[in-house]
Scaffold this motif. Structure first.
Motif, PDB file in Angstrom:
ATOM      1  N   LEU A  61       0.830  -1.197   0.000  1.00  0.00           N
ATOM      2  CA  LEU A  61       0.000   0.000   0.000  1.00  0.00           C
ATOM      3  C   LEU A  61       0.869   1.253   0.000  1.00  0.00           C
ATOM      4  O   LEU A  61       1.820   1.345   0.769  1.00  0.00           O
ATOM      5  N   GLU A  62       0.536   2.200  -0.866  1.00  0.00           N
ATOM      6  CA  GLU A  62       1.162   3.513  -0.871  1.00  0.00           C
ATOM      7  C   GLU A  62       0.051   4.548  -0.786  1.00  0.00           C
ATOM      8  O   GLU A  62      -0.879   4.525  -1.591  1.00  0.00           O
ATOM      9  N   VAL A  63       0.163   5.426   0.212  1.00  0.00           N
ATOM     10  CA  VAL A  63      -0.838   6.459   0.448  1.00  0.00           C
ATOM     11  C   VAL A  63      -0.172   7.807   0.229  1.00  0.00           C
ATOM     12  O   VAL A  63       0.899   8.074   0.781  1.00  0.00           O
ATOM     13  N   PHE A  64      -0.803   8.669  -0.553  1.00  0.00           N
ATOM     14  CA  PHE A  64      -0.229   9.955  -0.923  1.00  0.00           C
ATOM     15  C   PHE A  64      -1.039  11.100  -0.327  1.00  0.00           C
ATOM     16  O   PHE A  64      -2.255  11.146  -0.476  1.00  0.00           O
ATOM     17  N   LEU A  65      -0.331  12.020   0.344  1.00  0.00           N
ATOM     18  CA  LEU A  65      -0.934  13.234   0.877  1.00  0.00           C
ATOM     19  C   LEU A  65      -0.285  14.416   0.167  1.00  0.00           C
ATOM     20  O   LEU A  65       0.776  14.272  -0.446  1.00  0.00           O
ATOM     21  N   ASP A  66      -0.882  15.592   0.255  1.00  0.00           N
ATOM     22  CA  ASP A  66      -0.302  16.775  -0.385  1.00  0.00           C
ATOM     23  C   ASP A  66       1.013  17.184   0.262  1.00  0.00           C
ATOM     24  O   ASP A  66       1.847  17.817  -0.365  1.00  0.00           O
ATOM     25  N   GLY A  67       1.194  16.843   1.504  1.00  0.00           N
ATOM     26  CA  GLY A  67       2.405  17.178   2.241  1.00  0.00           C
ATOM     27  C   GLY A  67       2.339  16.530   3.605  1.00  0.00           C
ATOM     28  O   GLY A  67       1.391  15.812   3.913  1.00  0.00           O
ATOM     29  N   PRO A  68       3.350  16.759   4.435  1.00  0.00           N
ATOM     30  CA  PRO A  68       3.316  16.206   5.794  1.00  0.00           C
ATOM     31  C   PRO A  68       2.052  16.652   6.530  1.00  0.00           C
ATOM     32  O   PRO A  68       1.557  17.754   6.324  1.00  0.00           O
ATOM     33  N   CYS A  69       1.563  15.771   7.372  1.00  0.00           N
ATOM     34  CA  CYS A  69       0.277  15.997   8.039  1.00  0.00           C
ATOM     35  C   CYS A  69       0.424  15.679   9.522  1.00  0.00           C
ATOM     36  O   CYS A  69       0.775  14.559   9.885  1.00  0.00           O
ATOM     37  N   LEU A  70       0.169  16.651  10.366  1.00  0.00           N
ATOM     38  CA  LEU A  70       0.238  16.476  11.807  1.00  0.00           C
ATOM     39  C   LEU A  70      -1.172  16.377  12.359  1.00  0.00           C
ATOM     40  O   LEU A  70      -2.029  17.207  12.043  1.00  0.00           O
ATOM     41  N   THR A  71      -1.432  15.341  13.141  1.00  0.00           N
ATOM     42  CA  THR A  71      -2.747  15.173  13.756  1.00  0.00           C
ATOM     43  C   THR A  71      -2.577  14.576  15.141  1.00  0.00           C
ATOM     44  O   THR A  71      -1.455  14.385  15.613  1.00  0.00           O
ATOM     45  N   ARG A  72      -3.680  14.285  15.784  1.00  0.00           N
ATOM     46  CA  ARG A  72      -3.621  13.793  17.155  1.00  0.00           C
ATOM     47  C   ARG A  72      -4.641  12.678  17.348  1.00  0.00           C
ATOM     48  O   ARG A  72      -5.778  12.781  16.916  1.00  0.00           O
ATOM     49  N   TYR A  73      -4.183  11.614  17.983  1.00  0.00           N
ATOM     50  CA  TYR A  73      -5.070  10.570  18.487  1.00  0.00           C
ATOM     51  C   TYR A  73      -4.975  10.702  20.006  1.00  0.00           C
ATOM     52  O   TYR A  73      -5.526  11.620  20.576  1.00  0.00           O
ATOM     53  N   GLU A  74      -4.212   9.834  20.637  1.00  0.00           N
ATOM     54  CA  GLU A  74      -3.908  10.007  22.058  1.00  0.00           C
ATOM     55  C   GLU A  74      -2.721  10.961  22.187  1.00  0.00           C
ATOM     56  O   GLU A  74      -2.679  11.815  23.050  1.00  0.00           O
ATOM     57  N   ASN A  75      -1.745  10.797  21.304  1.00  0.00           N
ATOM     58  CA  ASN A  75      -0.575  11.679  21.193  1.00  0.00           C
ATOM     59  C   ASN A  75      -0.541  12.235  19.779  1.00  0.00           C
ATOM     60  O   ASN A  75      -1.305  11.827  18.915  1.00  0.00           O
ATOM     61  N   ARG A  76       0.413  13.130  19.549  1.00  0.00           N
ATOM     62  CA  ARG A  76       0.545  13.674  18.197  1.00  0.00           C
ATOM     63  C   ARG A  76       1.155  12.625  17.276  1.00  0.00           C
ATOM     64  O   ARG A  76       1.990  11.821  17.684  1.00  0.00           O
ATOM     65  N   VAL A  77       0.714  12.675  16.021  1.00  0.00           N
ATOM     66  CA  VAL A  77       1.150  11.740  14.994  1.00  0.00           C
ATOM     67  C   VAL A  77       1.493  12.534  13.746  1.00  0.00           C
ATOM     68  O   VAL A  77       0.791  13.481  13.393  1.00  0.00           O
ATOM     69  N   LEU A  78       2.586  12.164  13.099  1.00  0.00           N
ATOM     70  CA  LEU A  78       2.998  12.828  11.869  1.00  0.00           C
ATOM     71  C   LEU A  78       2.975  11.838  10.719  1.00  0.00           C
ATOM     72  O   LEU A  78       3.635  10.796  10.765  1.00  0.00           O
ATOM     73  N   PHE A  79       2.188  12.160   9.698  1.00  0.00           N
ATOM     74  CA  PHE A  79       2.179  11.410   8.452  1.00  0.00           C
ATOM     75  C   PHE A  79       3.064  12.160   7.469  1.00  0.00           C
ATOM     76  O   PHE A  79       2.896  13.360   7.274  1.00  0.00           O
ATOM     77  N   GLU A  80       4.014  11.475   6.858  1.00  0.00           N
ATOM     78  CA  GLU A  80       4.828  12.084   5.807  1.00  0.00           C
ATOM     79  C   GLU A  80       3.973  12.206   4.541  1.00  0.00           C
ATOM     80  O   GLU A  80       2.838  11.737   4.507  1.00  0.00           O
ATOM     81  N   SER A  81       4.516  12.794   3.502  1.00  0.00           N
ATOM     82  CA  SER A  81       3.785  12.963   2.241  1.00  0.00           C
ATOM     83  C   SER A  81       3.369  11.633   1.627  1.00  0.00           C
ATOM     84  O   SER A  81       2.353  11.543   0.947  1.00  0.00           O
ATOM     85  N   VAL A  82       4.191  10.611   1.844  1.00  0.00           N
ATOM     86  CA  VAL A  82       3.885   9.262   1.362  1.00  0.00           C
ATOM     87  C   VAL A  82       4.024   8.302   2.538  1.00  0.00           C
ATOM     88  O   VAL A  82       5.030   8.327   3.239  1.00  0.00           O
ATOM     89  N   VAL A  83       3.003   7.504   2.751  1.00  0.00           N
ATOM     90  CA  VAL A  83       3.030   6.470   3.781  1.00  0.00           C
ATOM     91  C   VAL A  83       2.937   5.133   3.060  1.00  0.00           C
ATOM     92  O   VAL A  83       2.097   4.951   2.178  1.00  0.00           O
ATOM     93  N   ARG A  84       3.827   4.207   3.432  1.00  0.00           N
ATOM     94  CA  ARG A  84       3.859   2.893   2.785  1.00  0.00           C
ATOM     95  C   ARG A  84       3.724   1.802   3.847  1.00  0.00           C
ATOM     96  O   ARG A  84       4.216   1.961   4.955  1.00  0.00           O
ATOM     97  N   ALA A  85       3.104   0.702   3.470  1.00  0.00           N
ATOM     98  CA  ALA A  85       2.978  -0.437   4.384  1.00  0.00           C
ATOM     99  C   ALA A  85       2.487  -1.651   3.605  1.00  0.00           C
ATOM    100  O   ALA A  85       1.980  -1.529   2.490  1.00  0.00           O
ATOM    101  N   ASN A  86       2.651  -2.798   4.215  1.00  0.00           N
ATOM    102  CA  ASN A  86       2.063  -4.027   3.687  1.00  0.00           C
ATOM    103  C   ASN A  86       0.715  -4.200   4.366  1.00  0.00           C
ATOM    104  O   ASN A  86       0.652  -4.295   5.598  1.00  0.00           O
ATOM    105  N   LEU A  87      -0.336  -4.226   3.587  1.00  0.00           N
ATOM    106  CA  LEU A  87      -1.692  -4.312   4.092  1.00  0.00           C
ATOM    107  C   LEU A  87      -2.193  -5.745   4.009  1.00  0.00           C
ATOM    108  O   LEU A  87      -2.217  -6.337   2.936  1.00  0.00           O
ATOM    109  N   THR A  88      -2.532  -6.296   5.162  1.00  0.00           N
ATOM    110  CA  THR A  88      -3.165  -7.601   5.225  1.00  0.00           C
ATOM    111  C   THR A  88      -4.375  -7.465   6.138  1.00  0.00           C
ATOM    112  O   THR A  88      -4.596  -6.405   6.725  1.00  0.00           O
ATOM    113  N   TYR A  89      -5.132  -8.537   6.268  1.00  0.00           N
ATOM    114  CA  TYR A  89      -6.306  -8.474   7.124  1.00  0.00           C
ATOM    115  C   TYR A  89      -5.868  -8.217   8.563  1.00  0.00           C
ATOM    116  O   TYR A  89      -5.005  -8.921   9.092  1.00  0.00           O
TER     117      TYR A  89
END
Length: 160
Positions: A61-89
């Motif tokens: 999986l490759e996920v594309f954002l316009d740029g880095p993205c800062l958000t918060r769940y329990e703590n702050r989280v930073l998504f880079e412009s591209v996030v990659r991972a192996n997606l399984t169930y």
């Protein structure tokens, strides 16, 4: 003459259908959030600001954002412009492009797993520790707090 045009149209439609069916980079989900849900993961693991994504037949999986993205769940989280991972169930493994703030340090998230959906917990592997969080934190995709200043928020990490 009409028979030839009809045959041409039918052959063209069949060919086009086969391209869509067998293309490894196409997703049949309407959004990345729908895809996550179909894999047993909460929709809110990724922000609303996802521009596009690709997923291969083997689950890369490759996920594309316009740029880095800062958000918060329990703590702050930073998504880079591209996030990659192996997606399984129930899992995103080998995550690249996602960091979580822990005690003033930004640590890369390596894996995200829902071991037992009935437990109501999701497990984040941040390298030095495993962190269990409530699945309810991830029900809805979050908004980015600051795309433009996300890198600056990371302090010295931004200089790398």
């Amino acid at each position: 003459m009409a028979i030839i045009n009809t045959k041409t149209i039918i052959v063209s439609l069949c060919t086009l259908s086969l391209v869509f069916i067998f293309s490894p980079q196409l997703s049949f989900s309407s959004s990345i959030h729908d895809l996550l849900i179909s894999k047993g993961l909460p929709a809110g693991l990724l922000p609303k600001e996802v521009k596009s994504y690709t997923v291969s037949e083997d689950g890369y999986l490759e996920v594309f954002l316009d740029g880095p993205c800062l958000t918060r769940y329990e703590n702050r989280v930073l998504f880079e412009s591209v996030v990659r991972a192996n997606l399984t169930y129930l899992s995103l493994s080998g995550v690249v492009g996602l960091s979580q703030e822990e005690l003033f340090l930004w640590l890369p998230v390596k894996d995200i797993t829902v071991d037992d959906p009935r437990s109501g917990l999701i497990l984040f592997d941040i390298g030095v520790a495993h962190k269990q969080l409530s699945l309810s934190l991830f029900e809805d995709p979050p908004n980015c707090e600051s795309k433009n200043h996300a890198r600056e928020e990371r302090g010295f990490e931004a200089v790398r």
